[in-house]
Design a protein around this motif. Structure first.
Motif, PDB file in Angstrom:
ATOM      1  N   ASP A 176       0.792  -1.146   0.024  1.00  0.00           N
ATOM      2  CA  ASP A 176       0.052   0.042  -0.014  1.00  0.00           C
ATOM      3  C   ASP A 176       0.834   1.315   0.001  1.00  0.00           C
ATOM      4  O   ASP A 176       0.685   2.250  -0.424  1.00  0.00           O
ATOM      5  CB  ASP A 176      -0.942   0.024   1.329  1.00  0.00           C
ATOM      6  N   LEU A 177       2.054   1.273   0.683  1.00  0.00           N
ATOM      7  CA  LEU A 177       2.966   2.346   0.505  1.00  0.00           C
ATOM      8  C   LEU A 177       3.373   2.711  -0.736  1.00  0.00           C
ATOM      9  O   LEU A 177       3.516   3.594  -1.315  1.00  0.00           O
ATOM     10  CB  LEU A 177       4.104   2.165   1.616  1.00  0.00           C
ATOM     11  N   ARG A 178       4.035   1.522  -1.394  1.00  0.00           N
ATOM     12  CA  ARG A 178       4.440   1.621  -2.727  1.00  0.00           C
ATOM     13  C   ARG A 178       3.510   2.064  -3.693  1.00  0.00           C
ATOM     14  O   ARG A 178       3.674   3.019  -4.584  1.00  0.00           O
ATOM     15  CB  ARG A 178       4.821   0.173  -3.328  1.00  0.00           C
ATOM     16  N   ARG A 179       2.212   1.734  -3.501  1.00  0.00           N
ATOM     17  CA  ARG A 179       1.229   2.070  -4.516  1.00  0.00           C
ATOM     18  C   ARG A 179       0.705   3.639  -4.331  1.00  0.00           C
ATOM     19  O   ARG A 179       0.496   4.373  -5.212  1.00  0.00           O
ATOM     20  CB  ARG A 179      -0.130   1.413  -4.083  1.00  0.00           C
ATOM     21  N   GLU A 180       0.671   4.100  -3.179  1.00  0.00           N
ATOM     22  CA  GLU A 180       0.612   5.447  -2.747  1.00  0.00           C
ATOM     23  C   GLU A 180       1.797   6.337  -3.407  1.00  0.00           C
ATOM     24  O   GLU A 180       1.303   7.317  -4.047  1.00  0.00           O
ATOM     25  CB  GLU A 180       0.602   5.844  -1.308  1.00  0.00           C
ATOM     26  N   LEU A 181       3.233   5.762  -3.367  1.00  0.00           N
ATOM     27  CA  LEU A 181       4.018   6.533  -4.050  1.00  0.00           C
ATOM     28  C   LEU A 181       3.929   6.562  -5.501  1.00  0.00           C
ATOM     29  O   LEU A 181       4.271   7.652  -6.229  1.00  0.00           O
ATOM     30  CB  LEU A 181       5.402   5.986  -3.550  1.00  0.00           C
ATOM     31  N   ILE A 182       3.651   5.614  -6.042  1.00  0.00           N
ATOM     32  CA  ILE A 182       3.251   5.496  -7.390  1.00  0.00           C
ATOM     33  C   ILE A 182       2.169   6.558  -7.941  1.00  0.00           C
ATOM     34  O   ILE A 182       2.168   7.259  -8.813  1.00  0.00           O
ATOM     35  CB  ILE A 182       2.952   4.103  -8.022  1.00  0.00           C
ATOM     36  N   ASN A 183       1.099   6.561  -7.207  1.00  0.00           N
ATOM     37  CA  ASN A 183      -0.141   7.582  -7.242  1.00  0.00           C
ATOM     38  C   ASN A 183       0.329   8.860  -7.260  1.00  0.00           C
ATOM     39  O   ASN A 183      -0.191   9.593  -8.085  1.00  0.00           O
ATOM     40  CB  ASN A 183      -1.281   7.099  -6.406  1.00  0.00           C
ATOM     41  N   GLU A 184       1.309   9.203  -6.402  1.00  0.00           N
ATOM     42  CA  GLU A 184       1.760  10.614  -6.462  1.00  0.00           C
ATOM     43  C   GLU A 184       2.555  10.875  -7.688  1.00  0.00           C
ATOM     44  O   GLU A 184       2.271  11.961  -8.190  1.00  0.00           O
ATOM     45  CB  GLU A 184       2.772  10.683  -4.966  1.00  0.00           C
ATOM     46  N   TYR A 185       3.428   9.889  -8.096  1.00  0.00           N
ATOM     47  CA  TYR A 185       3.910   9.956  -9.359  1.00  0.00           C
ATOM     48  C   TYR A 185       2.879  10.272 -10.524  1.00  0.00           C
ATOM     49  O   TYR A 185       3.094  11.216 -11.401  1.00  0.00           O
ATOM     50  CB  TYR A 185       5.145   9.138  -9.801  1.00  0.00           C
ATOM     51  N   LEU A 186       1.989   9.530 -10.727  1.00  0.00           N
ATOM     52  CA  LEU A 186       1.035   9.364 -11.636  1.00  0.00           C
ATOM     53  C   LEU A 186       0.104  10.722 -11.414  1.00  0.00           C
ATOM     54  O   LEU A 186      -0.461  11.087 -12.675  1.00  0.00           O
ATOM     55  CB  LEU A 186      -0.064   8.005 -11.437  1.00  0.00           C
ATOM     56  N   GLU A 187      -0.121  11.433 -10.459  1.00  0.00           N
ATOM     57  CA  GLU A 187      -0.929  12.568 -10.139  1.00  0.00           C
ATOM     58  C   GLU A 187      -0.196  13.682 -11.205  1.00  0.00           C
ATOM     59  O   GLU A 187      -0.851  14.214 -11.828  1.00  0.00           O
ATOM     60  CB  GLU A 187      -1.237  12.853  -8.861  1.00  0.00           C
ATOM     61  N   SER A 188       1.018  13.498 -10.781  1.00  0.00           N
ATOM     62  CA  SER A 188       1.868  14.682 -11.494  1.00  0.00           C
ATOM     63  C   SER A 188       1.818  14.375 -12.960  1.00  0.00           C
ATOM     64  O   SER A 188       1.879  15.349 -13.909  1.00  0.00           O
ATOM     65  CB  SER A 188       3.201  14.917 -10.896  1.00  0.00           C
ATOM     66  N   LEU A 189       2.085  13.120 -13.519  1.00  0.00           N
ATOM     67  CA  LEU A 189       2.089  12.915 -14.685  1.00  0.00           C
ATOM     68  C   LEU A 189       0.841  13.246 -15.571  1.00  0.00           C
ATOM     69  O   LEU A 189       0.827  13.564 -16.560  1.00  0.00           O
ATOM     70  CB  LEU A 189       2.422  11.255 -14.869  1.00  0.00           C
ATOM     71  N   THR A 190      -0.385  13.002 -14.887  1.00  0.00           N
ATOM     72  CA  THR A 190      -1.580  13.373 -15.271  1.00  0.00           C
ATOM     73  C   THR A 190      -1.714  14.702 -15.685  1.00  0.00           C
ATOM     74  O   THR A 190      -2.313  15.386 -16.869  1.00  0.00           O
ATOM     75  CB  THR A 190      -2.748  13.190 -14.359  1.00  0.00           C
ATOM     76  N   ALA A 191      -1.179  15.745 -14.925  1.00  0.00           N
ATOM     77  CA  ALA A 191      -1.096  17.041 -15.138  1.00  0.00           C
ATOM     78  C   ALA A 191      -0.164  17.465 -16.311  1.00  0.00           C
ATOM     79  O   ALA A 191      -0.730  18.295 -17.186  1.00  0.00           O
ATOM     80  CB  ALA A 191      -0.510  17.726 -13.900  1.00  0.00           C
ATOM     81  N   LYS A 192       0.902  16.674 -16.436  1.00  0.00           N
ATOM     82  CA  LYS A 192       1.855  17.093 -17.528  1.00  0.00           C
ATOM     83  C   LYS A 192       0.983  16.617 -18.963  1.00  0.00           C
ATOM     84  O   LYS A 192       1.142  17.010 -19.971  1.00  0.00           O
ATOM     85  CB  LYS A 192       3.151  16.114 -17.258  1.00  0.00           C
ATOM     86  N   ALA A 193       0.395  15.365 -18.846  1.00  0.00           N
ATOM     87  CA  ALA A 193      -0.167  14.772 -19.983  1.00  0.00           C
ATOM     88  C   ALA A 193      -1.414  15.817 -20.568  1.00  0.00           C
ATOM     89  O   ALA A 193      -1.461  16.053 -21.817  1.00  0.00           O
ATOM     90  CB  ALA A 193      -0.814  13.502 -19.892  1.00  0.00           C
ATOM     91  N   ILE A 194      -2.050  16.299 -19.514  1.00  0.00           N
ATOM     92  CA  ILE A 194      -2.924  17.149 -19.885  1.00  0.00           C
ATOM     93  C   ILE A 194      -2.485  18.338 -20.759  1.00  0.00           C
ATOM     94  O   ILE A 194      -2.950  18.949 -21.495  1.00  0.00           O
ATOM     95  CB  ILE A 194      -4.109  17.549 -18.629  1.00  0.00           C
ATOM     96  N   ASP A 195      -1.522  19.116 -19.967  1.00  0.00           N
ATOM     97  CA  ASP A 195      -0.806  20.193 -20.601  1.00  0.00           C
ATOM     98  C   ASP A 195      -0.237  19.914 -21.860  1.00  0.00           C
ATOM     99  O   ASP A 195      -0.448  20.959 -22.748  1.00  0.00           O
ATOM    100  CB  ASP A 195       0.393  20.610 -19.620  1.00  0.00           C
TER     101      ASP A 195
END
Length: 680
Positions: free
Chosen positions: A486-505
């Motif tokens: 669950d810790l690894r998944r949370e850290l991955i999700n943090e990265y994917l959240e920033s990746l989402t913003a970059k993709a939208i931009d």
């Protein structure tokens, strides 16, 4: 002009929609997406000739919420608004209601049903509307109802059919589709845009204002050391190994690590082979694996109690040697498991860390918090833990459970959900223990604490959960085991959240010509795939005749009927019309549903006469005849092509006939003259 109190960033993101263009508004949870949609709807109704708007939501409770909290206060005096959900009797007259209304708020499924129902009172066309507002529009993908509706829209657009409605999508995050590379994340965002035939818009000029309105909570990683000793869990695993030994080695070797979601998936997979020994072993192994997951999340006694209840319920349902062995294995080990579960030297260290987190926020504060857990059962276990924890009770924690609506044992009713949220709003409750139902859409007051506990989800769910912590100086806590999944998944999700913003931009930086070209290409591919899938689906439905399909109870494999005896009502309810079928089942308690239906009402639950397997329920059709309505997932199917265990009726490989009252009920009413049909 009515004052909608739009903030500058809301005014910015609605401009594309105000020009009549299709758009997706991307704002975080709490940023006011719905208020922006109300403003666009108001403008559309004022400026568009013969305007008619549909607001689509993906959950029943959101119909009333959007109606009462947003659209009604601002628009009721200016237009005719109708709110319709699956709970509403009016849904059966949807076509008529649309004609009589300016604005309809409904679940997407109701619109989908109306698009395929050709009865005049119920049918609508997409072209009956001039604006579709799609809430939580990131769900417009794959086989979702939103995507079925928009699939029709895109097909009509490519055929150059006119008068299609304007589209306005709302989302807190389109996500990356699970992709971890920027180019693939961009492809995912483009696919969502193509599915909605829309551009995606966000604030560029007023980001500081948005950040002030929706402050980011302080994120805490409350890390727990791995359990040093777990004799209770080890004993469960040794019992599971004994079950493995009576299974074919090729099957037992295919199972992954015990106590994981992967193991559960493997066990569900081996439930499919229609050999009773394997099926029963898989059923019991799933219970043990659930106990391991509960043991890893909550208390040992919660895990033991679940197993104890399961085996107590089966003592009178032992059919063969396999059942006797499995029951005996538990009975022989029951006392040792109970003693281990009561030994607090080995209790779950995550609970101690969770207790400190809750005490930190609720001591000397007027706090409101949400504790997210993975399963309904987990929420009930945590609720029991909170209410028996003297330290938590001393700081005046008043907890309530919030789970998804349904008719199962641990499901809540829609009214139960509303009552719990209202109690939380007025302070009767100050801690919601919730499954993911509270992450998305629900109108829940600002919280100063959000805790994710033993929860593995994607980046969209994480952002929505984090967005619940909207009070000033709020805390978002992740209670997790050091180095755990669950810790690894949370850290991955943090990265994917920033990746989402970059993709939208990156999508927003495309030239209009490049964007349109990519969208058009994706839409053409999607339509071709959809046409091919429909063709295969039709072929699958015609593979066998109804008489070639033989149904067996999933619990004891007793043959009970053929597909020739089945009929479908309203394309949804599958009933057995053979009067002799009643000898195969017994009835139980009365089924109570919150809503009523046009032609039928629920009766009693039904289960296999031999093994007690749940089969569904009886329904009383038109107050005249009682028919057994069957759950396909609790039956196995035998055809000339072999054996299968369909999970849904759409997966069966024969065509179930439509129910015809006169033809199908003639044997039950021998005195009825079917030639004198005008009397019916």
């Amino acid at each position: 002009m009515m004052d909608f109190n739009l903030r500058p960033y809301q005014e910015e993101v609605v401009q594309t929609a105000l020009r009549g263009e299709n758009s997706i508004i991307w704002l975080p949870t709490g940023g006011g997406k719905t208020r922006a949609a109300v403003y666009v709807t108001h403008n559309h109704l004022e400026t568009t000739a013969n305007a008619k708007v549909a607001v689509l939501v993906n959950k029943v409770h959101l119909v009333d919420q959007h109606f009462a909290k947003e659209f009604k206060p601002y628009l009721e005096s200016r237009c005719k608004i109708t709110a319709i959900s699956g709970d509403s009797n009016e849904k059966d007259l949807f076509g008529r209601l649309v004609k009589a209304s300016d604005l309809v708020i409904c679940t997407a499924q109701i619109l989908e049903n109306a698009l395929i129902n050709m009865e005049e009172e119920k049918h609508v066309e997409l072209t009956d509307f001039t604006l579709l507002v799609i809430d939580e529009c990131h769900h417009t993908q794959k086989e979702s109802v939103y995507n079925k509706i928009m699939g029709r829209y895109v097909e009509k657009k490519l055929r150059k059919e006119g008068n299609l409605p304007q589209i306005l999508g709302l989302t807190a995050s389109p996500g990356t589709g699970g992709n971890r590379k920027l180019d693939k994340a961009v492809d995912h965002v483009l696919q969502i845009c193509a599915n909605l035939d829309s551009v995606i818009v966000s604030t560029k000029n007023f980001t500081p204002v948005l950040q002030e309105v929706v402050p980011r909570p302080k994120k805490h990683y409350d890390i727990v050391e791995r359990r040093a000793l777990d004799p209770f869990g080890d004993h469960l695993k040794s019992m599971m190994s004994m079950i493995h030994e009576i299974m074919p080695s090729t099957v037992s070797r295919s199972l992954r690590e015990m106590g994981t979601q992967e193991y559960e998936a493997d066990v569900l997979y081996i439930l499919n082979p229609l050999q009773r020994l394997i099926a029963q072993c898989a059923l019991h192994l799933r219970q043990y694996n659930d106990a391991l997951l509960i043991n890893d999340t909550v208390r040992m006694v919660d895990a033991f109690r679940g197993l104890d209840e399961f085996y107590n319920s089966r003592k009178t349902k032992l059919l063969d040697g396999t059942d006797i062995f499995l029951q005996g294995l538990f009975d022989e080990n029951r006392m040792e498991l109970k003693l281990l579960a009561l030994d607090d030297r080995y209790e779950n260290p995550k609970l101690a860390r969770l207790q400190r987190t809750l005490l930190d926020e609720f001591s000397d504060k007027n706090s409101h918090g949400i504790l997210f857990s993975k399963t309904r059962r987990g929420t009930h276990c945590l609720y029991d833990w909170v209410n028996t924890n003297l330290a938590l009770l001393r700081v005046n924690i008043k907890a309530g459970i919030l789970t998804g609506a349904g008719t199962g044992a641990n499901h809540m009713t829609q009214n139960g959900q509303k009552e719990t949220i209202q109690q939380f709003r007025v302070g009767v409750l100050n801690l919601l223990i919730s499954t993911s139902v509270a992450e998305e859409g629900l109108d829940i007051p600002e919280c100063n604490l959000v805790v994710r506990y033993g929860l593995l989800t994607n980046e969209i769910a994480q952002q929505q959960a984090s967005g619940r912590a909207r009070a000033m100086n709020s805390v978002y806590s992740v209670v997790a085991e050091e180095g755990g999944r669950d810790l690894r998944r949370e850290l991955i999700n943090e990265y994917l959240e920033s990746l989402t913003a970059k993709a939208i931009d990156q999508v927003q930086q495309m030239s209009p010509r490049e964007f349109r070209h990519k969208i058009s290409e994706l839409q053409q591919i999607a339509v071709l795939i959809r046409i091919q899938a429909e063709r295969k689906k039709d072929e699958r439905k015609q593979r066998y005749s109804p008489g070639q399909a033989q149904f067996q109870c999933r619990g004891c494999f007793l043959p009970v009927c053929s597909g020739e005896e089945l009929r479908k009502i309203e394309n949804t309810h599958h009933v057995n019309i053979n009067p002799e079928f009643v000898r195969h089942y017994r009835t139980g308690g009365q089924v109570f549903l919150e809503r009523s239906f046009e032609d039928w009402e629920p009766g009693q639950v039904i289960s296999c006469n031999k093994c007690g397997k749940d089969w569904g329920m009886e329904i009383r059709f038109r107050s005249v005849v009682i028919l057994p309505c069957l759950k396909i997932k609790n039956f196995s199917l035998k055809t000339p092509g072999g054996k299968s265990t369909p999970k849904q009726w759409k997966d069966v490989e024969f065509q179930v006939k439509e129910f015809n009252f006169l033809e199908d009920m003639s044997s039950r009413f021998p005195d009825l003259d079917l030639d004198d049909r005008h009397t019916i």
